[in-house]
Design an enzyme around this catalytic site. Structure first.
Site, short mmCIF file in Angstrom:
data_model
loop_
_atom_site.label_atom_id
_atom_site.label_comp_id
_atom_site.label_asym_id
_atom_site.label_seq_id
_atom_site.Cartn_x
_atom_site.Cartn_y
_atom_site.Cartn_z
N ASP A 68 0.82 -1.26 -0.15
CA ASP A 68 -0.19 0.05 -0.05
C ASP A 68 1.02 1.26 0.08
O ASP A 68 2.04 1.12 0.18
CB ASP A 68 -0.78 -0.08 1.40
CG ASP A 68 -0.23 -0.19 2.47
OD1 ASP A 68 0.87 -0.19 2.59
OD2 ASP A 68 -0.82 -0.58 3.46
N ASN A 137 -7.65 -1.80 13.69
CA ASN A 137 -9.18 -1.93 13.44
C ASN A 137 -9.58 -3.37 12.44
O ASN A 137 -10.54 -3.47 11.67
CB ASN A 137 -9.60 -0.86 12.57
CG ASN A 137 -8.79 -0.49 11.37
OD1 ASN A 137 -8.07 -1.03 11.02
ND2 ASN A 137 -9.14 0.56 10.46
N HIS A 139 -7.62 -4.04 9.66
CA HIS A 139 -7.24 -3.81 8.19
C HIS A 139 -6.00 -4.59 7.92
O HIS A 139 -5.16 -4.82 8.90
CB HIS A 139 -7.10 -2.12 7.88
CG HIS A 139 -6.15 -1.62 8.28
ND1 HIS A 139 -6.05 -0.20 8.75
CD2 HIS A 139 -4.78 -1.79 8.55
CE1 HIS A 139 -4.71 0.35 9.12
NE2 HIS A 139 -3.99 -0.99 9.21
N GLU A 144 -9.62 -1.33 4.53
CA GLU A 144 -10.35 -1.01 5.59
C GLU A 144 -11.65 -1.73 5.99
O GLU A 144 -12.36 -2.16 4.99
CB GLU A 144 -10.80 0.45 5.50
CG GLU A 144 -9.65 1.63 5.20
CD GLU A 144 -8.78 1.97 6.71
OE1 GLU A 144 -8.71 0.90 7.40
OE2 GLU A 144 -8.24 2.68 7.02
C1 GLP Z 1 -0.73 0.71 8.51
C2 GLP Z 1 -0.42 -0.10 7.17
C3 GLP Z 1 -0.55 -1.40 7.24
C4 GLP Z 1 -0.11 -2.07 8.54
C5 GLP Z 1 -0.87 -1.43 9.66
C6 GLP Z 1 -0.25 -1.78 11.17
O1 GLP Z 1 -1.84 1.52 8.32
N1 GLP Z 1 -0.94 0.66 5.99
O2 GLP Z 1 0.05 -2.16 6.05
O3 GLP Z 1 0.01 -3.38 8.51
O4 GLP Z 1 -1.22 -0.24 9.58
O5 GLP Z 1 0.95 -1.01 11.34
P1 GLP Z 1 1.74 -1.30 12.55
O6 GLP Z 1 2.52 -2.50 12.44
O7 GLP Z 1 2.46 0.05 12.79
O8 GLP Z 1 0.82 -1.60 13.84
#
Ligand code: GLP
Length: 243
Positions: A68, A137, A139, A144
């Site tokens: 992403d 959440n 995702h 989302e």
């Molecule tokens: C972000 C990214 C995701 C990631 C997630 C968790 O928004 N777009 O690809 O897996 O949130 O992030 P973290 O590892 O900092 O908890």
């Protein structure tokens, strides 16, 4: 079938996944990898850089596709996931940059951008392995929660929860976080021959339980991975505490 591996610390998780990837690239040098941004994979990328410097892994034939990217930031903006990947991985290993694919979130013709991304991925035979994190959440990448999901790479409006979770790179001002992102869809991700989900920390325990043991629902996009035939979930003890 879900294979769940619980290890004591985030460091142990990153070591285990880095060793797994080292073996995978050793036996398939042209591995096509899906890679995440976020805080969770940072120790994994550090472990991969260590293994590269020790001569244990060669990325010269690997191809990567990031999951992403934010919309509206120039490709050289330090807050992009592109910059994140250079800082944590690409600048330190021998992945040829033309084989490290990232969506261009600044592309005006974003429909063409996402179509080209899918075409390039398909030309390489799709993902061999997708490494994914999980948002608080539920995702995966920027897929989302909602009443329905878009299967393939698409543009998405980010939820306030996701913008808050990403606020650190934007001076901790969540309203400064872009309102939209480009993301692989859950179909693109779940078409990978293998999926490795990593989650660490007590703040992930509730969503890990919902994603792995709750209903399969687009309200928890990660729950769709329960349907994947080759899913490995690698957790530290804190993230596994509610399983
Ligand atoms: C972000 C990214 C995701 C990631 C997630 C968790 O928004 N777009 O690809 O897996 O949130 O992030 P973290 O590892 O900092 O908890």
């Amino acid at each position: 079938m879900i294979q769940t591996v619980v290890l004591s610390t985030p460091r142990a998780v990153s070591t285990a996944v880095a060793d797994f990837l080292t073996r995978a690239v050793g036996s398939t040098p042209g591995l096509v990898l899906g890679l995440p941004a976020g805080g969770t994979p940072i120790p994994l990328y550090r472990a991969l850089v260590d293994r590269y410097r020790a001569g244990r892994i060669d990325f010269s034939r690997v191809a990567t596709f990031n999951l992403d990217e934010f919309c509206g930031l120039a490709p050289d903006d330090p807050r992009t996931y592109r910059a994140f990947m250079r800082t944590h991985l690409f600048d330190h290993v021998n992945i040829p940059l033309e084989r490290a694919h990232l969506l261009d979130g600044a592309a005006r013709r974003w429909r063409e951008e996402i179509a080209q991304f899918e075409t390039k991925l398909a030309a390489l035979g799709g993902l061999d392995l997708a490494i994914v994190g999980i948002g608080n959440n539920g995702h995966i990448a920027f897929n989302e929660p909602g009443p329905a999901l878009i299967a393939r790479t698409h543009r998405v409006r980010l939820t306030p929860a996701t913008r808050r979770a990403n606020a650190e790179a934007f001076g901790n001002r969540w309203r400064a976080v872009p309102t939209h992102g480009l993301t692989m869809g859950m179909g693109t991700i779940a078409s990978a021959r293998g999926v490795v989900l990593i989650a660490t920390g007590a703040h992930k325990a509730t969503i890990v339980r919902r994603a792995l043991t709750g209903m399969v629902t687009p309200q928890v996009p990660a729950s769709l991975l329960q349907l994947h035939p080759n899913l490995v979930v690698t957790l530290d003890r804190a993230a596994a505490a509610k399983l």
